[in-house]
Design a protein around this motif. Structure first.
Motif, mmCIF file in Angstrom:
data_model
loop_
_atom_site.group_PDB
_atom_site.id
_atom_site.type_symbol
_atom_site.label_atom_id
_atom_site.label_comp_id
_atom_site.label_asym_id
_atom_site.label_seq_id
_atom_site.Cartn_x
_atom_site.Cartn_y
_atom_site.Cartn_z
ATOM 1 N N SER A 27 0.949 -1.445 -0.055
ATOM 2 C CA SER A 27 0.499 0.254 -0.017
ATOM 3 C C SER A 27 1.080 1.273 0.396
ATOM 4 N N PHE A 28 0.691 2.297 -1.243
ATOM 5 C CA PHE A 28 1.520 3.252 -1.146
ATOM 6 C C PHE A 28 0.655 4.624 -0.488
ATOM 7 N N GLY A 29 -0.729 4.415 -0.111
ATOM 8 C CA GLY A 29 -1.705 5.062 0.457
ATOM 9 C C GLY A 29 -2.338 4.650 2.124
ATOM 10 N N HIS A 30 -1.233 4.475 2.160
ATOM 11 C CA HIS A 30 -1.827 4.356 4.216
ATOM 12 C C HIS A 30 -2.368 5.094 4.970
ATOM 13 N N ALA A 31 -1.542 6.395 4.294
ATOM 14 C CA ALA A 31 -2.402 7.596 5.274
ATOM 15 C C ALA A 31 -3.605 7.574 4.909
ATOM 16 N N LEU A 32 -4.116 6.687 4.249
ATOM 17 C CA LEU A 32 -6.097 7.192 3.997
ATOM 18 C C LEU A 32 -6.516 7.128 5.409
ATOM 19 N N PHE A 33 -6.212 5.745 6.377
ATOM 20 C CA PHE A 33 -6.475 5.309 7.192
ATOM 21 C C PHE A 33 -6.213 6.292 8.106
ATOM 22 N N PHE A 34 -4.689 6.708 8.283
ATOM 23 C CA PHE A 34 -4.494 7.968 9.608
ATOM 24 C C PHE A 34 -5.089 8.885 8.880
ATOM 25 N N SER A 63 3.709 11.805 1.443
ATOM 26 C CA SER A 63 4.982 11.702 2.437
ATOM 27 C C SER A 63 3.927 10.848 3.725
ATOM 28 N N ILE A 64 3.677 10.646 4.166
ATOM 29 C CA ILE A 64 2.914 10.037 5.310
ATOM 30 C C ILE A 64 2.733 8.803 5.281
ATOM 31 N N SER A 65 2.458 8.775 3.726
ATOM 32 C CA SER A 65 2.340 7.394 3.574
ATOM 33 C C SER A 65 3.424 6.495 3.101
ATOM 34 N N PHE A 66 4.462 7.690 2.335
ATOM 35 C CA PHE A 66 5.984 7.092 2.336
ATOM 36 C C PHE A 66 6.377 7.057 3.231
ATOM 37 N N GLN A 67 6.737 7.778 4.605
ATOM 38 C CA GLN A 67 7.150 7.538 5.641
ATOM 39 C C GLN A 67 7.091 6.147 6.237
ATOM 40 N N ALA A 68 6.234 5.918 6.080
ATOM 41 C CA ALA A 68 5.763 4.430 6.627
ATOM 42 C C ALA A 68 6.366 3.373 6.186
ATOM 43 N N VAL A 69 6.375 3.316 4.484
ATOM 44 C CA VAL A 69 7.437 1.973 3.772
ATOM 45 C C VAL A 69 8.815 2.845 3.656
ATOM 46 N N ILE A 70 9.648 3.982 4.424
ATOM 47 C CA ILE A 70 10.800 3.915 4.701
ATOM 48 C C ILE A 70 11.240 3.272 6.285
ATOM 49 N N TRP A 71 10.577 3.600 6.976
ATOM 50 C CA TRP A 71 10.031 3.413 8.346
ATOM 51 C C TRP A 71 10.422 2.104 8.570
ATOM 52 N N THR A 72 9.461 1.316 7.930
ATOM 53 C CA THR A 72 9.864 0.084 8.323
ATOM 54 C C THR A 72 10.707 -1.179 7.416
ATOM 55 N N ALA A 73 11.131 0.020 6.036
ATOM 56 C CA ALA A 73 11.551 -0.818 5.182
ATOM 57 C C ALA A 73 13.772 -1.037 6.060
ATOM 58 N N PHE A 74 14.083 0.190 6.858
ATOM 59 C CA PHE A 74 15.096 0.090 7.496
ATOM 60 C C PHE A 74 15.278 -0.175 8.626
ATOM 61 N N GLY A 75 13.924 -0.188 9.414
ATOM 62 C CA GLY A 75 13.987 -1.215 10.576
ATOM 63 C C GLY A 75 14.092 -2.794 10.212
ATOM 64 N N GLY A 76 13.155 -3.758 9.190
ATOM 65 C CA GLY A 76 13.027 -4.534 8.252
ATOM 66 C C GLY A 76 11.780 -5.007 8.564
#
Length: 310
Positions: A38-45, A215-228
């Motif tokens: 999902s690249f639109g996870h900010a929708l839920f937020f 940017s809110i959606s992509f930040q979730a992707v970056i945070w998760t990819a960075f941690g694992g």
């Protein structure tokens, strides 16, 4: 933490880190475990935040009611967008999910009298009476949400979500109703992202179109990819490292984003599966027979007794 950190700005960063950790873990539950990128996870937020704001400002509901109801609104949204996304995969699914928050943003701009338009809704009731209580509330909410998500991934449902991600056709051939479980993943992920979004709205006392920004959606992707990815704890760890780091880099505003991008890129080049997963692989060994993880110093598996490889 408030015993050692008295600065209100620093406490605000910690509270937001707790809320974003919950949000990032909800993305990992949907995209990491189920493969529904999902690249639109900010929708839920954003839906969680706007729902809480409407209920608080129009009906006068307190945060203890608006936050869970906002999360349920995000669940309903997850079911609505999950149905048309069931037949989509890969880049088509990612692009379709990216469109939903853009559509909702357009609706918000179209009805400014109701939604506040580009200025959003402000004047919400505070999350708690003090910044210290905000910290404890956000911490408990994050621990509760992450623990529930972790238990889900460790349960039979988690195994089924894994199977859908690896080979959906094979899972369907085994009799698994993949559509039902994908809808379940959308709903669960939406619930926890909605919890984070509605709590965020009350903490900031405002919510606007920025909550639906890409940017809110992509930040979730970056945070998760960075941690694992596919670990839940990786998403949480990624937020706890990167969000305070971004705030720290404000000391060099001219090269803030460049510095952030270089750090993330270098870490992912060295640790392609994520920083926390890399650390875990260094301190634990997986049993070749039962697949349980053991401390790296053990010679045999703690469960089945099989010899562990060096």
């Amino acid at each position: 933490m408030p015993v050692f950190v008295r600065n209100p700005y620093h406490l605000q960063i910690i509270v937001l880190t707790n809320l974003f950790a919950l949000y990032a873990a909800s993305w990992d539950l949907l995209s990491g475990y189920t493969g529904q990128v999902s690249f639109g996870h900010a929708l839920f937020f954003g839906v969680g935040g706007y729902s809480a704001a409407f209920l608080n400002l129009r009906l006068g509901w307190p945060p203890l009611l608006t936050i869970p109801v906002g999360a349920l609104a995000a669940v309903f949204t997850g079911m609505i967008i999950g149905i048309p996304c069931l037949r989509l995969r890969g880049p088509y699914l990612a692009l379709a999910t990216l469109a939903f928050p853009i559509i909702l943003t357009g609706i918000i701009y179209a009805f400014p009298e109701t939604t506040g338009g580009e200025f959003g809704l402000s004047g919400l009731t505070r999350l708690t009476p003090s910044r210290t209580l905000d910290y404890y509330f956000s911490l408990l909410l994050m621990i509760f949400g992450v623990f529930i998500m972790w238990k889900i991934t460790e349960s039979k449902i988690g195994v089924i979500l894994h199977s859908i991600r690896e080979d959906e056709i094979a899972a369907r051939a085994c009799g698994i109703n993949t559509a039902r479980y994908k809808l379940l993943a959308y709903s669960l992920s939406g619930f926890f992202a909605g919890l984070a979004g509605s709590s965020f709205a009350h903490f900031m006392r405002t919510v606007g179109p920025l909550a639906l920004d890409a940017s809110i959606s992509f930040q979730a992707v970056i945070w998760t990819a960075f941690g694992g990815i596919v670990s839940i704890y990786g998403a949480v760890g990624g937020v706890y490292i990167l969000y305070p780091l971004m705030e720290f880099l404000r000391v060099t505003p001219q090269i803030r984003m460049l510095s952030f991008a270089i750090i993330v890129t270098v870490i992912l080049l060295i640790m392609p599966e994520g920083m926390l997963r890399w650390v875990r692989d260094k301190i634990e060994k997986e049993c070749p027979r039962c697949k349980k993880r053991n401390v790296v110093t053990r010679e045999t598996c703690r469960i089945c007794g099989a010899p562990l490889k060096d």
